[in-house]
Design a protein around this motif. Structure first.
Motif, short mmCIF file in Angstrom:
data_model
loop_
_atom_site.label_atom_id
_atom_site.label_comp_id
_atom_site.label_asym_id
_atom_site.label_seq_id
_atom_site.Cartn_x
_atom_site.Cartn_y
_atom_site.Cartn_z
N LEU A 41 0.82 -1.21 0.00
CA LEU A 41 0.00 0.00 0.00
C LEU A 41 0.85 1.26 0.00
O LEU A 41 0.34 2.35 -0.21
N PHE A 42 2.14 1.09 0.25
CA PHE A 42 3.02 2.23 0.40
C PHE A 42 4.20 2.12 -0.56
O PHE A 42 4.43 1.07 -1.17
N PHE A 43 4.95 3.20 -0.70
CA PHE A 43 6.07 3.22 -1.64
C PHE A 43 7.24 3.93 -1.01
O PHE A 43 7.09 4.71 -0.07
N GLY A 69 -2.06 8.56 5.96
CA GLY A 69 -3.23 7.68 5.88
C GLY A 69 -2.92 6.29 6.40
O GLY A 69 -2.86 5.34 5.62
N PRO A 70 -2.75 6.15 7.72
CA PRO A 70 -2.39 4.83 8.26
C PRO A 70 -3.52 3.82 8.10
O PRO A 70 -4.70 4.18 8.03
N VAL A 71 -3.12 2.56 8.03
CA VAL A 71 -4.06 1.45 8.03
C VAL A 71 -3.96 0.80 9.40
O VAL A 71 -2.88 0.41 9.85
N ASP A 81 13.29 10.69 -0.57
CA ASP A 81 12.07 10.99 0.18
C ASP A 81 12.46 11.30 1.62
O ASP A 81 12.94 10.43 2.34
N SER A 82 12.27 12.54 2.05
CA SER A 82 12.72 12.94 3.39
C SER A 82 11.70 12.64 4.48
O SER A 82 12.02 12.74 5.66
N ILE A 83 10.47 12.27 4.11
CA ILE A 83 9.44 12.03 5.11
C ILE A 83 8.98 10.58 5.14
O ILE A 83 8.80 9.99 6.20
N GLY A 84 8.77 9.97 3.97
CA GLY A 84 8.44 8.56 3.90
C GLY A 84 7.02 8.20 4.26
O GLY A 84 6.69 7.02 4.39
#
Length: 204
Positions: free
Chosen positions: A61-63, A140-142, A83-86
């Motif tokens: 779901l994430f990249f 947007g956590p699962v 990507d500085s935040i992830g």
């Protein structure tokens, strides 16, 4: 080095073109601001950046850096370089007029669908062909029981994500206008973008 700067006013959108091999840096200028990002092939606007196909190829779901974002034609369109935040989202659709009118009872509120379409329409993109977004910086956590949540971003001023274009693209970014529920710290702020011909990790 050839470099283009695109400023996205708080709550609005901007459209820009990118050539294969160029680098796109999307910056959360002041922090805690979600940025809806969409793209279509400059050669065939029916081929669009697709969160669904990306999830299928990544089996996630994430990249993260090193991953590709895939098109509706199963072709890699962008590669994540840095990507500085992830923390981003590839599950939630762009907010539209009905989201604000039905869910919040607010008519005429700016929204991401209209923001993205404003600049994409001249390229032939319509409401029905507008890609689903990658929601950069959106948290947007699962949950453990499989539910989706949307909370305020963890990003701070200057956090950024960098993509390498793997084909010629027409891109659009919306500074999400959501200011009624958590999602942007209840304060909508700008997004800044640079498009450049080269990039080194030391610039991150």
């Amino acid at each position: 080095m050839c470099q283009q700067h695109v400023h996205v006013t708080a709550g609005h959108g901007q459209t820009f073109t990118v050539r294969k091999g160029q680098f796109i840096t999307v910056i959360d200028t002041l922090g805690q601001q979600a940025a809806d990002f969409v793209a279509v092939s400059a050669e065939n606007i029916q081929e669009k950046l697709s969160p669904v196909h990306t999830r299928q190829h990544l089996r996630s779901l994430f990249f993260k850096p090193g991953d590709a974002l895939w098109s509706s034609e199963n072709r890699p369109m962008l590669k994540i370089v840095s990507d500085s935040i992830g923390i981003h989202d590839a599950n939630v659709p762009a907010c539209d007029r009905t989201r604000f009118s039905i869910d919040f009872g607010v008519e005429g509120h700016r929204n991401c669908v209209d923001n993205l379409l404003e600049g994409m329409k001249p390229f032939g993109v319509t409401y029905y062909s507008l890609p689903e977004p990658f929601n950069l910086f959106q948290n947007g956590p699962v949950t453990a029981d499989g539910r989706m949540e949307v909370t305020d971003p963890n990003s701070r001023a200057g956090d950024s994500i960098v993509f390498e274009a793997l084909c010629d693209l027409v891109c659009a970014v919306s500074s999400c206008p959501q200011d009624i529920i958590p999602g942007n710290g209840l304060q909508v702020t700008p997004i800044d973008i640079t498009v450049s011909d080269s990039y080194t990790l030391s610039e991150a």
